[in-house]
Enzyme design. Structure first.
Site, PDB file in Angstrom:
ATOM      1  N   HIS A  84      11.097  10.380 -26.486  1.00 49.08           N
ATOM      2  CA  HIS A  84      11.110   9.229 -25.585  1.00 49.08           C
ATOM      3  C   HIS A  84       9.782   9.094 -24.840  1.00 49.08           C
ATOM      4  CE1 HIS A  84      12.262   7.514 -21.498  1.00 49.08           C
ATOM      5  NE2 HIS A  84      12.417   6.505 -22.321  1.00 49.08           N
ATOM      6  N   GLU A  87       7.377   7.455 -27.076  1.00 44.83           N
ATOM      7  CA  GLU A  87       7.610   6.001 -27.116  1.00 44.83           C
ATOM      8  C   GLU A  87       6.834   5.311 -25.990  1.00 44.83           C
ATOM      9  OE1 GLU A  87      10.446   3.089 -25.068  1.00 44.83           O
ATOM     10  OE2 GLU A  87      11.654   4.612 -26.085  1.00 44.83           O
ATOM     11  N   HIS A  88       6.877   5.884 -24.791  1.00 45.86           N
ATOM     12  CA  HIS A  88       6.123   5.314 -23.673  1.00 45.86           C
ATOM     13  C   HIS A  88       4.618   5.360 -23.940  1.00 45.86           C
ATOM     14  CE1 HIS A  88       8.992   4.882 -20.102  1.00 45.86           C
ATOM     15  NE2 HIS A  88       9.785   5.256 -21.101  1.00 45.86           N
ATOM     16  N   GLU A 164      12.656   7.114 -14.422  1.00 48.26           N
ATOM     17  CA  GLU A 164      13.686   6.534 -15.279  1.00 48.26           C
ATOM     18  C   GLU A 164      14.891   7.455 -15.358  1.00 48.26           C
ATOM     19  OE1 GLU A 164      14.246   5.201 -19.962  1.00 48.26           O
ATOM     20  OE2 GLU A 164      12.228   5.315 -19.105  1.00 48.26           O
TER      21      GLU A 164
END
Length: 477
Positions: A84, A87-88, A164
């Site tokens: 993840h 992905e950022h 997040e």
């Protein structure tokens, strides 16, 4: 019609299934492309990368997606959340684009874009005017192969990811419970770890951890380009060869099976968190849907469990609604089920509920299990199954009105190793499920030795917690 009831949601389920082979066998570059009745075609580019094109000329728009068959399932202990985080970081630049320029250029084209990470895959998309497809292909192929950013960009973005996690997990009592439930239900499978990562792993993560993950998994033979919209397949193929077909290829790491051991007794957890209501979730070990032809017994059982879930909560007024949330003796404010039987890891069948005023989580748990027992003893009617199947047909039609949904369907099926027409095949198979099969799985898969129970114990609501100051322009994706 409830969103969770659609075939797309079933096939693209994020939390289920047992390990596939390392990759879907590649079609030789000389082989003829495959196609389905809706016009979708699949090609193999000269470097082995897959391309799927779905023409839809109803509007002058196109969706361009890249799906990579890598997610939190492929992480190792100590680096949870790295898929993840990568992905950022894919938005933070390449050797030719500075941080943030990718998004600025997509916006200048009149498009929108984002990305997503699951246990099984990572995906990137842009929706743009169809005549700007080449522009986003050039941009996306560049960052796929040449993702590049300085360490200080990572240091800023890792704080965004931590925030997040706080917003979407630590401040959400049911999300905390779900995280703990998966960590308890699974022992060997990486599904036990949260997609966003444990906070201690995020604290310890380095820029080089993320770069190494990109080098390991982002190779053309582990990815597919999906294009849906107002396009011609031959033109898209030519563009894909130009921008993706020449990207370098390297061998993938060997994927270990990490098979779950047999569960030997009921598992139970309680989670205390600030909340207004209690909540209970039951997770039963379930078989996975592995094939859509030459079905094994476990495939047939997985299909029957999909139907059982729809009977329980696939529409307003379904069995759980009627039995638990309606009438003078209702025990729950809400109740639902989910058959998470597709994916690259082990599967679960979930039941959950929120106690009504004056009722306890234990009463809701007992009521949920009683509904399963009712089906196991008394079965379901043909009328119930016909209603479920009719709504599935309608949901499939509605989903395909959207080019985004069409692209998601094709990408999700590719990740599972399913064919282009997987949803049509799945619909046909579900229509053959009988009341006897549904009754049989209700009797077979819901014992204590397959069950993990998680209960949320509400605590007094706290004052808002202190927040990290995020850099200007930070985006929680």
């Amino acid at each position: 019609m409830k969103r969770a009831f659609t075939l797309l949601a079933l096939v693209a389920c994020l939390a289920s299934g047992a390990a596939l082979a390392a990759t879907t066998p590649a079609v030789p570059p000389s082989a003829a492309p495959s196609a389905n009745a809706s016009g979708a075609q699949q090609f193999t580019l000269k470097n082995g990368m897959q391309l799927i094109v779905q023409p839809d000329h109803r509007a002058p728009t196109a969706v361009h997606m890249v799906w990579v068959r890598v997610g939190s399932l492929d992480e190792v202990d100590g680096t949870s959340g790295v898929a993840h985080v990568l992905e950022h970081m894919m938005f933070k630049g390449t050797k030719s684009l500075p941080p943030g320029e990718f998004s600025r250029r997509v916006a200048a084209l009149g498009g929108r874009e984002n990305a997503f990470t699951s246990r099984d895959y990572t995906g990137y998309y842009q929706q743009i005017p169809a005549n700007r497809l080449e522009d986003v292909m050039k941009l996306e192929s560049d960052r796929f192969a040449h993702n590049h950013w300085p360490d200080d960009e990572f240091q800023k973005e890792i704080e965004v990811v931590k925030e997040e996690r706080r917003l979407r997990t630590e401040d959400q009592p049911r999300a905390v419970l779900a995280e703990q439930l998966f960590a308890t239900a699974f022992v060997a499978s990486p599904y036990r770890r949260p997609i966003v990562g444990w906070m201690s792993d995020l604290d310890a993560m380095t820029a080089d951890d993320v770069r190494a993950f990109h080098r390991q998994w982002y190779t053309p033979t582990n990815a597919v380009v999906v294009v849906a919209g107002d396009v011609q397949a031959d033109q898209v193929r030519a563009l894909a060869e130009k921008y993706y077909g020449s990207l370098p290829v390297h061998a993938l790491p060997v994927r270990k099976p990490r098979t779950e051991p047999t569960q030997q007794g009921l598992r139970r957890i309680a989670v205390k968190a600030p909340a207004e209501q209690a909540y209970v979730a039951l997770a039963f070990r379930a078989p996975s849907l592995r094939r859509l032809d030459a079905l094994a017994d476990t495939d047939r059982d997985a299909l029957a469990l999909m139907v059982l879930s729809a009977v329980f909560s696939g529409y307003d007024g379904a069995r759980l609604d009627r039995a638990l949330t309606q009438g003078e003796n209702r025990v729950a404010d809400s109740a639902s089920s989910s058959a998470m039987v597709t994916g690259r890891g082990p599967s679960l069948f979930m039941l959950s509920g929120v106690p009504a005023a004056g009722k306890t989580a234990q009463q809701v748990e007992d009521a949920l299990r009683s509904e399963v027992a009712r089906v196991a003893l008394g079965g379901v009617s043909e009328a119930e199954l016909n209603r479920v199947k009719t709504q599935w047909i309608a949901s499939t039609v509605y989903e395909r009105d959207s080019v985004m949904s069409q692209a998601q369907e094709l990408g999700g099926n590719w990740v599972q190793g399913f064919p282009l027409d997987a949803n049509d095949r799945l619909l046909a198979l579900l229509r053959t499920v009988t009341p006897a099969q549904v009754q049989a799985v209700a009797a077979k898969y819901f014992g204590d030795d397959q069950l993990t129970v998680g209960t949320l114990l509400p605590q007094p609501l706290d004052a808002p917690r202190a927040r990290t100051t995020l850099p200007p322009g930070a985006v929680i994706r």
